[in-house]
Design an enzyme around this catalytic site. Structure first.
Site, PDB file in Angstrom:
ATOM      1  N   HIS A  95       0.776  -1.365  -0.104  1.00  0.00           N
ATOM      2  CA  HIS A  95       0.007  -0.086   0.081  1.00  0.00           C
ATOM      3  C   HIS A  95       0.854   1.165  -0.085  1.00  0.00           C
ATOM      4  CE1 HIS A  95       0.222   0.967   4.479  1.00  0.00           C
ATOM      5  NE2 HIS A  95       0.147  -0.331   4.614  1.00  0.00           N
ATOM      6  N   ASP A  97      -0.416   4.449   1.003  1.00  0.00           N
ATOM      7  CA  ASP A  97      -0.649   5.472   1.826  1.00  0.00           C
ATOM      8  C   ASP A  97       0.170   5.310   3.154  1.00  0.00           C
ATOM      9  OD1 ASP A  97      -2.064   3.089   2.235  1.00  0.00           O
ATOM     10  OD2 ASP A  97      -3.513   4.104   3.810  1.00  0.00           O
ATOM     11  N   ASP A 158       6.200   1.601   6.413  1.00  0.00           N
ATOM     12  CA  ASP A 158       4.664   1.034   6.484  1.00  0.00           C
ATOM     13  C   ASP A 158       3.995   2.167   5.462  1.00  0.00           C
ATOM     14  OD1 ASP A 158       2.200  -0.079   6.714  1.00  0.00           O
ATOM     15  OD2 ASP A 158       2.182   0.816   8.794  1.00  0.00           O
ATOM     16  N   GLU A 192      -4.967   1.790   2.673  1.00  0.00           N
ATOM     17  CA  GLU A 192      -5.038   0.560   3.626  1.00  0.00           C
ATOM     18  C   GLU A 192      -5.254   0.897   5.157  1.00  0.00           C
ATOM     19  OE1 GLU A 192      -3.103  -2.593   6.105  1.00  0.00           O
ATOM     20  OE2 GLU A 192      -2.514  -0.609   5.825  1.00  0.00           O
ATOM     21  N   GLU A 193      -4.626   1.992   5.327  1.00  0.00           N
ATOM     22  CA  GLU A 193      -4.335   2.390   6.755  1.00  0.00           C
ATOM     23  C   GLU A 193      -5.682   2.860   7.290  1.00  0.00           C
ATOM     24  OE1 GLU A 193      -2.177   1.856   8.585  1.00  0.00           O
ATOM     25  OE2 GLU A 193      -0.109   2.037   7.614  1.00  0.00           O
ATOM     26  N   ASP A 215       3.926  -6.468   3.855  1.00  0.00           N
ATOM     27  CA  ASP A 215       3.497  -5.210   4.864  1.00  0.00           C
ATOM     28  C   ASP A 215       3.859  -5.796   6.343  1.00  0.00           C
ATOM     29  OD1 ASP A 215       2.560  -2.867   5.651  1.00  0.00           O
ATOM     30  OD2 ASP A 215       0.607  -3.250   5.442  1.00  0.00           O
ATOM     31  N   HIS A 398       3.975   3.835  12.480  1.00  0.00           N
ATOM     32  CA  HIS A 398       3.196   4.838  12.626  1.00  0.00           C
ATOM     33  C   HIS A 398       3.598   5.695  13.536  1.00  0.00           C
ATOM     34  CE1 HIS A 398      -0.754   2.281  11.369  1.00  0.00           C
ATOM     35  NE2 HIS A 398       0.417   2.128  10.762  1.00  0.00           N
TER      36      HIS A 398
HETATM   37 ZN   LIG Z   1       0.977  -1.298   6.391  1.00  0.00          ZN
END
Ligand SMILES: [Zn+2]
Length: 428
Positions: A95, A97, A158, A192-193, A215, A398
């Site tokens: 992903h 994003d 990520d 995705e997030e 991921d 994150h």
């Molecule tokens: Zn991820």
């Protein structure tokens, strides 16, 4: 699928391949692709397409002729099979994003070459320190090239680690057309997030037999199991009356809901008291007034059948709550969210088996892990594309302490090549 040995595995090698992963990854993370949970559009933020456009351009430059970005923000591309190969078509997915929990604007990646185990103090905020104490995984990565952000933002490993790995894989395959392989399908998703990664995927266009998301975190981890997940909403109805003349008439829905909340156990059945294979119910939002009060839950377990039992138990507790308040009523509704991908992967055991064999061929000891959450792969598996999750080396995600090892990403490229190699021994 019949196992038919057609190919000598020792013919494959990653030697002599000039990987450009570090440079590629650092270019991608500098592009802001933060998802926006408050937006109704698809993709949720148009800036995600800034990276996706570059990916399409780079794929076209590599010679991947059909690379395209669609209106919803998905990148599709295929690398044709060699010769008349009948090996399965495998999709690799990541992903673009990044999570909205931490700023992804003006990411300044820093490469710490041949890192020797010292604390990494990030220059733009020296309060942000990445150390082996906070991140014991780093003890295994001494001597690697570690990439971090600069202290003000997340890094975006990520999942731009996954994106960079797949792009490097594409470059490797296009540069080595002599390597026999089945068709490879590439998919980059937005959002995705915020749980909308697969909302508008064109499975027809994808045309793959199975796939792998890139991921995951630790080198060697292989994730073939996720939670099964429901949302559950309980609405309590009270009875309104003028407060000056309410005696014997008024029923305050907020008080019913508050009493109900006290019936939930605090020492079990909740995220803060569970781990491993234990499930939970978790109130995520509560709102209300005199007449109506609403409590929203997420319900999670690895066994899908247990979700209904959990929801029934919530109903029993709600019943107990209204029994205390004469005249109160409640409704309970359930929304299916996603299901444990293992239910699908167990039906097609070769998908995990290929990955395990590829890890071993890459010199790794595969550690099978469960995900106490969901991935794009959880939904993709139930949409017809069985899809476990491979490691990328993304760690501390994150957060401003996010980092990735270049050597972990390189190892993941090798694993993907080996998956293609292993799959050549089979026919669909
Ligand atoms: Zn991820």
């Amino acid at each position: 699928m019949n196992p038919i040995l057609k190919f000598n595995l020792s013919e494959f090698t990653m030697e002599n391949f000039q990987s450009s992963l570090a440079e590629r990854f650092m270019r991608y993370v500098a592009i802001d692709t933060t998802a926006d949970p408050n937006s109704e559009t698809q993709p949720s933020s148009m800036k995600q397409k800034d990276l996706s456009k570059i990916l399409v351009q780079e794929l076209l430059e590599m010679g991947v002729k059909d690379a395209e970005l669609d209106e919803h923000g998905y990148v599709y591309a295929t690398i044709p099979a060699t010769g008349n190969n009948t090996a399965p078509c495998i999709c690799f997915c990541a992903h673009v994003d990044t999570a909205p929990d931490c700023s992804g604007t003006n990411v300044k990646p820093i490469l710490h070459q041949n890192w020797q185990g010292n604390d990494i103090v990030l220059p733009d905020d020296n309060q942000v320190v990445i150390s082996t104490k906070n991140h014991p995984y780093l003890l295994q990565r001494i001597g690697d090239d570690i990439i971090t952000a600069s202290g003000l933002t997340l890094l975006g490993a990520d999942d731009k680690a996954g994106v960079a790995i797949i792009m490097d894989l594409a470059k490797y395959l296009m540069a080595n057309p002599q390597i026999e392989r089945g068709k490879v399908s590439i998919l980059f998703t937005p959002d995705e997030e915020i749980g909308r990664g697969v909302a508008k995927i064109d499975m027809q266009k994808l045309g793959a037999n199975f796939g792998y998301t890139l991921d995951g975190g630790d080198r060697g981890h292989l994730e073939g199991e996720s939670f099964s997940a429901d949302g559950c909403t309980i609405v309590f109805n009270g009875i309104s009356a003028h407060p000056g003349y309410a005696k014997g008439k008024m029923v305050n829905a907020q008080k019913v809901a508050a009493y109900f909340m006290t019936l939930l156990p605090s020492d079990a059945w909740c995220p803060e008291q569970t781990e491993g294979y234990e499930g939970f119910v978790h109130p995520v939002h509560m709102e209300g007034g005199l007449e109506v009060a609403k409590v929203q839950f997420i319900v999670r377990d690895f066994e899908t059948a247990k979700l209904a039992a959990y929801e029934a138990k919530l109903g029993t507790l709600a019943q107990e709550a209204i029994a205390k308040f004469c005249g109160a009523t409640f409704t309970l509704s359930v929304q299916e969210q996603y299901r444990n991908m293992r239910e699908i992967l167990d039906l097609q055991p070769h998908v995990m088996a290929f990955a395990k064999e590829a890890y071993v061929l890459s010199g790794l000891n595969p550690e099978i892990k469960n995900i106490r959450g969901g991935t794009d792969g959880s939904r993709l598996s139930f949409m017809g594309l069985p899809c476990p999750n491979l490691f990328t080396g993304e760690m501390g995600i994150h957060s401003k302490q996010e980092y990735v090892s270049v050597q972990d990403m390189e190892k993941a490229v090798e694993v993907c090549v080996n998956i293609l190699k292993v799959s050549l021994n089979y026919e669909v």
